[in-house]
Design an enzyme around this catalytic site. Sequence first.
Site, mmCIF file in Angstrom:
data_model
loop_
_atom_site.group_PDB
_atom_site.id
_atom_site.type_symbol
_atom_site.label_atom_id
_atom_site.label_comp_id
_atom_site.label_asym_id
_atom_site.label_seq_id
_atom_site.Cartn_x
_atom_site.Cartn_y
_atom_site.Cartn_z
ATOM 1 N NE ARG A 88 -2.828 -1.319 3.394
ATOM 2 C CZ ARG A 88 -2.471 -0.735 4.524
ATOM 3 N NH1 ARG A 88 -2.367 0.593 4.589
ATOM 4 N NH2 ARG A 88 -2.209 -1.433 5.604
ATOM 5 C CE1 TYR A 220 0.125 -5.768 -2.218
ATOM 6 C CE2 TYR A 220 -0.803 -3.717 -1.384
ATOM 7 C CZ TYR A 220 -0.424 -5.031 -1.188
ATOM 8 O OH TYR A 220 -0.594 -5.610 0.048
ATOM 9 N N GLY A 222 -3.865 -3.777 -2.644
ATOM 10 C CA GLY A 222 -4.180 -2.857 -1.546
ATOM 11 C C GLY A 222 -4.406 -1.427 -2.026
ATOM 12 C CE LYS A 229 -7.461 -3.090 5.259
ATOM 13 N NZ LYS A 229 -6.730 -4.240 4.916
ATOM 14 C CB SER A 270 -0.953 -5.852 7.460
ATOM 15 O OG SER A 270 -0.913 -4.487 7.316
ATOM 16 C CG MET A 271 2.840 -8.632 7.513
ATOM 17 S SD MET A 271 4.517 -8.399 6.936
ATOM 18 C CE MET A 271 4.304 -8.755 5.208
ATOM 19 C CB CYS A 272 0.037 -8.112 14.008
ATOM 20 S SG CYS A 272 1.118 -6.697 13.871
ATOM 21 N N GLY A 273 -0.605 -11.379 12.692
ATOM 22 C CA GLY A 273 -1.264 -12.641 13.029
ATOM 23 C C GLY A 273 -2.781 -12.606 12.940
ATOM 24 C CB SER A 276 -2.205 -16.978 11.142
ATOM 25 O OG SER A 276 -1.762 -16.070 12.097
HETATM 26 C C1 OXD Z 1 -4.191 -5.890 4.203
HETATM 27 C C2 OXD Z 1 -3.517 -4.800 4.917
HETATM 28 O O1 OXD Z 1 -3.781 -6.233 3.101
HETATM 29 O O2 OXD Z 1 -4.023 -4.392 5.971
HETATM 30 O O3 OXD Z 1 -5.158 -6.432 4.743
HETATM 31 O O4 OXD Z 1 -2.463 -4.337 4.446
HETATM 32 MN MN MN Z 2 -5.827 -5.549 6.501
#
Ligand code: OXD
Ligand code: MN
Length: 624
Positions: A88, A220, A222, A229, A270-273, A276
């Site tokens: 993003r 991309y 995002g 978003k 993002s990327m904090c789990g 998952s």
């Molecule tokens: C997503 C983000 O892709 O928050 O969900 O970046």
């Molecule tokens: Mn997100």
Amino acid sequence: MSENYMELLKQKIDQENLDKLLALKNEEVINFVGEYVELCNPASVFVRTDSEPDRAYIRGKSLSGNEEIPLKTKGHTAHFDGFFDQARDKKNTKYLAVGDRKYTKYVNTVDKDSGLGEVRGYLKDIMQGKEMFVCFFCLGPANSEFSISAVQITDSAYVVHSEDILYRPGYEQFKGVKSEFFHFVHSAGELEAAVSKNVDSRRVYIDLENNTVFSTNTQYAGNTVGLKKLALRLAINKASKEGWLAEHMFVMGVHNDQGEKAYFCGAYPSMCGKTSTAMINGEKIIGDDIAYLRERNGKVYAVNVERGIFGIIKDVNSTDDAVIFNSLTKEGEVIFSNILVDNDGVPFWLGKDAPLPSKGINYSGDWSPGKVDDKGNEITPSHKNARYTISISALDNVDENLENPDGVEIKGLVYGGRDSDTSSPIEQSLSWEHGIITKAAALESETTAATLGKEGVRVFNPMSNIDFLAVGLGKYIDMNLRFKDKLKDAPLIFSANYFLRDSDGKFLNAIEDKRVWLKWMRQRVDKSVKALKTPTGFIPKYEDLAQLFKTVLNKEYKKDDYIEQFSLRIPKIFAKIERILKIYKESEGIPSQLFDELEAQGQRLSQCQKEFGDCVTPQSFKEE
Ligand code: OXD
Ligand code: MN
């Protein structure tokens, strides 16, 4: 009807597609399409209905235009974004500002006239020689009070294909649309080797007055998939006027010992789990990214705005993420983006439990180990922010209420961040207000590869929504606080942190430990376990966690590990309160409750520090 554009539309759109457009009997749609056909000047226009042939047409176009390439497994394709178009773009995402509307300093604005002039300049003739796709989707389940209709114009079949997987079809529903809807205009711009060439002119501009977002010279998802978003920003603005919440949250069902489900929403940057957690084996997933929450009869209900997942693929492996790994490795519709495709058409990604191919194609072109960029930096086989796009119904643990127009009742809200040294893995707030202020509004996280810029920097990210706030910070916090006003049965609020490390930088928890934290939250909803009351919230008792580690993970949970993970690190928490207070003191219109809660927490901590010192072990705290 719409005489202004009728002549133009007749010239540009063939009869079959024009009929599809006119059948909607919606003047606003016709004018919107007319305006952008005139400006973008495409060679032809395709109007997408919800029919299977129309969906197949888009998939075919994505392949024939090389925006996607077929992979070995049936239904799988790969898409590549340009080398510099992998996340993003916060810098070039701006609100078109008018009047005295308030924004936070964490988002960018540009004067509406000049911003509109600029982006319209980029859009002028941008689709010359290309096909324009006009598509209709529904944010949220069909026929639901939660849902919002949206129209997307784009010249990228990949964008539409992604939206087809991620959102519910909306053409039929548009026929009855009387209320306001969202509009998205996107162009990938000029392409070179199927990727956007002019990324310097990448722009994402948001017009809240007209519920419209423009995005140019980027692919991309995002930045381009309007309903994700970009729509979240429009929805936050709408929600602020109408008294509901649009949140960056998963929705999932967690079972108790009797097999009864309670639903939770969770906001993690993002990327904090977040993803998952939402798809954990044994529990049920409704959504992994965006939820709309409404009050009904004194309770909170939520829907997933989406029906698919645009998930980060790095580290997805067959042991830790069995549910998604299984779905990504069997036949079925999946778009992999920015992964490595080996010579046999098999995708490889960082953290996949498979041997590294000796060569392949990735977002940098032909790739083999040791490849470096212009600056001599290693080009990893797949990008760290490489993704997969898949329908939630392809997952083994999809919840039966995914399409329920009434939503599901929410019993707990979780706010998670990436925090190496301050907060414990799981903690319940003392009250709604305490949770909204000290867990949600005070959320911080260390940066990751999901946005452009440096990684590992601690950033303020209230409710994990900072990038998407279409309203001022004070108003947004207030919306969250006041959401409780009509609630008779407010959800419990928790904080989660899967990333605590020891002084040598080693993670204190295993990836799978989050299954235990979920079960503990579930027990708290049932009131089946007590907790220890600390100045910052309720933490689990050792015995309860030891029992859960045994039953859920068949693991022994050592008391020393518990003590290290759940000790209160008072100086670190004070430092965090200072950082947060500074931010809010410098912001306008912040509700006084925020300062009161933080001050009260500070006093409790001072008292505790006097009594027990800087690092307080859980044994010092009493059962509630
Ligand atoms: C997503 C983000 O892709 O928050 O969900 O970046
Ligand atoms: Mn997100």
